[in-house]
Design an enzyme around this catalytic site. Structure first.
Site, PDB file in Angstrom:
ATOM      1  N   HIS A 231      -7.159   7.088 -10.608  1.00 10.58           N
ATOM      2  CA  HIS A 231      -7.899   5.821 -10.672  1.00 10.58           C
ATOM      3  C   HIS A 231      -9.363   6.074 -11.053  1.00 10.58           C
ATOM      4  O   HIS A 231     -10.207   6.233 -10.171  1.00 10.58           O
ATOM      5  CB  HIS A 231      -7.851   5.116  -9.311  1.00 10.58           C
ATOM      6  CG  HIS A 231      -6.504   4.566  -8.983  1.00 10.58           C
ATOM      7  ND1 HIS A 231      -6.105   3.314  -9.378  1.00 10.58           N
ATOM      8  CD2 HIS A 231      -5.481   5.103  -8.300  1.00 10.58           C
ATOM      9  CE1 HIS A 231      -4.873   3.102  -8.953  1.00 10.58           C
ATOM     10  NE2 HIS A 231      -4.468   4.169  -8.296  1.00 10.58           N
TER      11      HIS A 231
ATOM     12  N   CYS B  58      -3.129   4.425 -13.475  1.00 12.28           N
ATOM     13  CA  CYS B  58      -2.057   4.820 -12.558  1.00 12.28           C
ATOM     14  C   CYS B  58      -0.754   4.117 -12.947  1.00 12.28           C
ATOM     15  O   CYS B  58      -0.077   4.567 -13.858  1.00 12.28           O
ATOM     16  CB  CYS B  58      -2.483   4.542 -11.114  1.00 12.28           C
ATOM     17  SG  CYS B  58      -1.541   5.514  -9.932  1.00 12.28           S
TER      18      CYS B  58
ATOM     19  N   GLU C  99     -11.509   4.032 -12.002  1.00 11.45           N
ATOM     20  CA  GLU C  99     -12.399   2.912 -11.649  1.00 11.45           C
ATOM     21  C   GLU C  99     -13.247   3.186 -10.408  1.00 11.45           C
ATOM     22  O   GLU C  99     -14.352   2.661 -10.293  1.00 11.45           O
ATOM     23  CB  GLU C  99     -11.606   1.609 -11.478  1.00 11.45           C
ATOM     24  CG  GLU C  99     -10.624   1.548 -10.304  1.00 11.45           C
ATOM     25  CD  GLU C  99      -9.224   2.039 -10.642  1.00 11.45           C
ATOM     26  OE1 GLU C  99      -9.084   2.844 -11.579  1.00 11.45           O
ATOM     27  OE2 GLU C  99      -8.274   1.630  -9.956  1.00 11.45           O
TER      28      GLU C  99
HETATM   29  N1  GLN Z   1       3.544   2.531  -7.826  1.00 13.71           N
HETATM   30  C1  GLN Z   1       3.127   3.661  -8.562  1.00 13.71           C
HETATM   31  C2  GLN Z   1       3.286   4.936  -7.741  1.00 13.71           C
HETATM   32  O1  GLN Z   1       3.420   4.890  -6.560  1.00 13.71           O
HETATM   33  C3  GLN Z   1       1.703   3.512  -9.033  1.00 13.71           C
HETATM   34  C4  GLN Z   1       0.693   3.424  -7.929  1.00 13.71           C
HETATM   35  C5  GLN Z   1      -0.656   2.963  -8.381  1.00 13.71           C
HETATM   36  O2  GLN Z   1      -0.815   2.335  -9.419  1.00 13.71           O
HETATM   37  N2  GLN Z   1      -1.676   3.196  -7.576  1.00 13.71           N
HETATM   38  O3  GLN Z   1       3.275   6.017  -8.277  1.00 13.71           O
END
Ligand code: GLN
Length: 563
Positions: free
Chosen positions: A506, A380, A508
């Site tokens: 994500h 992400c 994970e």
């Molecule tokens: N801050 C980034 C966004 O809002 C990434 C968020 C994250 O890594 N979950 O897009």
């Protein structure tokens, strides 16, 4: 009809109640029962989505997009179930529901009270879990410790369940700690006695007591607890601190707890934990060590990255390896440079995160990995950082950034994309939960998955800016997965690099002990190759122990994982 196992905690927090609940689920599942699982969280937040990782550790995202307690991650990994919003109830949800019902006149002028109105709603949620899943057994964890003021309505609700569902259909398990007194060299039972007294004061007589301890809990101690707490000796279970949380179901089983539960629930099928036991045996006997750096913002508290750690373990296991994690605070890279802190790592992970702090350090880590051909997996935020670095270094866009970190930049390679909901206040403005991703044939990512379409869990606001997509692709930052209509980039990878892949989602959260997530699996494979080829990255097993920081996952694990 669903039967219930309620798990409460006593003496201190952080005893690993979530792991015990997850283990109970696994033990009963191994006897053929279908399992539902729920965490009751007594705090007043509606969900942990807005809580700081320092306060709460990781926010675990379920497939339906709920932001939940990290214990749900343990449940999914141990029991191999897909959970939804129904499995995480907070006092915040219950109270706001009670108040909105009152405002809507649903109580017909009655006086609204903790008992029965709040407790009824808690029970409604528990019954909803049973109705929606139709499970044979629902394992319900009450967060916090007996004696907490905010936990009382939850304990009262589960007490009432005894009568509601019939005494044979509700079992109460209490998890406590036997502290060790060095001066006399003994384990003490008094705090457990007091905790059980407090529980009985609320009207709950435990059916079984699980005693966490750093030392063996012998028969004499169990008999003493049995006598004082009115629980049969065979239902007083010692749970010694173990080298891996995945050994907990085996340890509880060996102590006879599985048979006790099965007997009480009328389950006759014998357990089959053989595959699980094989997995634990393999975990305990790794052939080599792979060192992976996690470059993040909250590295002092590895609980913030719990699913990342577990996904790394699962993928290392598949390679007969043990993973050692170098916890790198992103700001340290800003100060010390990437070379000095990443030189031992055979792979680099930049996990998810929010806000500007540490971003430049993460960008340096991505540059280091790209230039040195070190495997990199961006989760992400880690993908966004990878795109920013590539745009700056390869496209020459010096001020390339995300709209989140530098609103004034002229090159928002990461931006808020049309089609997403408009940004409002924090909470409720993110792309959350499962979205489909179509893989681009011939890419590393597509090869990892071995399929054309996958569904992955999201939790973010920003995306790769499509205005830059062609230029990035042309310069070697390939698009390897998109939304099926092509509108959003879901996965990017660096062409010609052994493994430099970032996902906007994500992965994970979807990793399981016996099924590492494909992207983690390939990342770990590439890290192992790096370890083989580059002598500077290989650390023989005997040299690799003992030099981890105090916050290494091993130590977190020894302390039992937070509740
Ligand atoms: N801050 C980034 C966004 O809002 C990434 C968020 C994250 O890594 N979950 O897009």
């Amino acid at each position: 009809m669903t039967q219930y196992v309620f798990v409460t905690g006593g003496v201190v927090s952080s005893l690993g109640k979530g792991i015990v609940v997850a283990s109970i689920g696994r033990m009963l599942k191994s006897r053929g029962a279908t399992i539902a699982v729920m965490k009751l969280d007594p705090y007043l937040n509606v969900d942990p989505g807005t809580m700081s990782p320092y306060q709460h550790g990781e926010v675990y995202v379920t497939g339906d997009g709920s932001e939940t307690d990290l214990d749900l991650g343990h449940y999914e990994r141990f029991i191999d179930v897909e959970l939804t919003a129904v499995s995480n109830v907070t006092a915040g949800q219950i109270y706001s529901d009670v108040i909105s019902r009152e405002r809507n006149g649903r109580y017909l002028g009655g006086t609204i009270q903790t008992v029965p109105h709040v407790t009824n709603l808690i029970k409604e949620r528990i019954h909803q879990l049973a109705d929606e899943t139709g499970a044979d057994v629902a394992v319900i964890e009450v967060g916090g410790t007996v004696g907490d003021i905010e936990g009382l309505p939850f304990l009262e609700a589960i007490r009432q369940m005894h009568n509601d569902v019939g005494r044979d259909n509700a079992i109460y398990v209490h998890l406590t700690l036997l502290p060790y007194l060095g001066s006399t060299g003994e384990l003490k039972t008094k705090p457990t006695q007091h905790s059980v007294q407090a529980l009985r004061g609320i009207g709950i007589q435990p059916d079984a007591i699980i005693c966490r301890s750093d030392f063996e809990v012998d028969l004499g101690l169990r008999e003493k607890i049995s006598l004082y707490c009115d629980v049969p000796t065979e239902a007083v279970i010692g749970l010694e601190t173990l080298d891996t949380v995945y050994a907990v179901p085996l340890s509880l089983e060996e102590a006879g707890f599985g048979d006790f539960l099965a007997d009480r629930l009328g389950i006759t099928k014998s357990p089959d934990l053989s595959q699980w036991a094989d997995m634990v045996e393999k975990l305990r006997d790794p052939k080599r060590t792979v060192r992976v750096a996690i470059v993040g913002k909250y590295v002092e508290l590895p609980d913030s990255y719990l699913s990342v750690i577990e996904a790394l373990r699962h993928s290392a296991l598949a390679q007969d390896c043990e993973v050692k994690i170098d916890w790198i605070k992103a700001e340290d890279i800003e100060e010390l440079g990437a070379d000095s802190v990443l030189d031992r790592a055979s792979g680099v992970i930049v996990p998810g995160g929010f806000g500007e702090r540490g971003i430049e350090g993460m960008v340096s880590a991505a540059r280091y990995a790209r230039e040195r051909a070190i495997p990199y997996l961006g989760l992400c935020l880690g993908m966004q950082v990878m795109v920013i670095e590539f745009a700056r270094s390869v496209l020459g866009l010096e001020d390339a950034n995300s709209a989140e970190f530098d609103p004034g930049s002229k090159n928002h390679v990461i931006a808020y994309m049309p089609g997403q909901r408009e940004l409002g206040t924090t909470g409720g403005t993110m792309r959350l939960g499962l979205y489909p991703c179509a893989l681009v044939p011939g890419t590393i990512a597509a090869g990892a998955y071995g399929s054309e379409l996958v569904n992955e869990r999201h939790r973010h606001r920003y995306e790769l800016n499509n205005d830059y997509r062609d230029r990035l692709n042309g310069a070697g930052l390939l698009t390897s997965g998109t939304a099926p209509d092509g509108s959003l980039v879901e996965i990017s990878e660096v062409e010609g690099h052994p493994f430099m892949v970032g996902s906007q989602f994500h992965p994970e959260f979807a990793s399981r002990p016996d099924r590492p997530h494909p992207l983690f699996r390939e990342f770990m494979g590439a890290a192992v190759d790096t370890l083989r080829e580059g002598a500077q990255h290989s650390l023989p097993m005997d040299e690799s122990g003992g030099d981890d920081t105090a916050s290494s996952p091993e130590i977190v694990e020894r302390s039992g994982i937070s509740t």
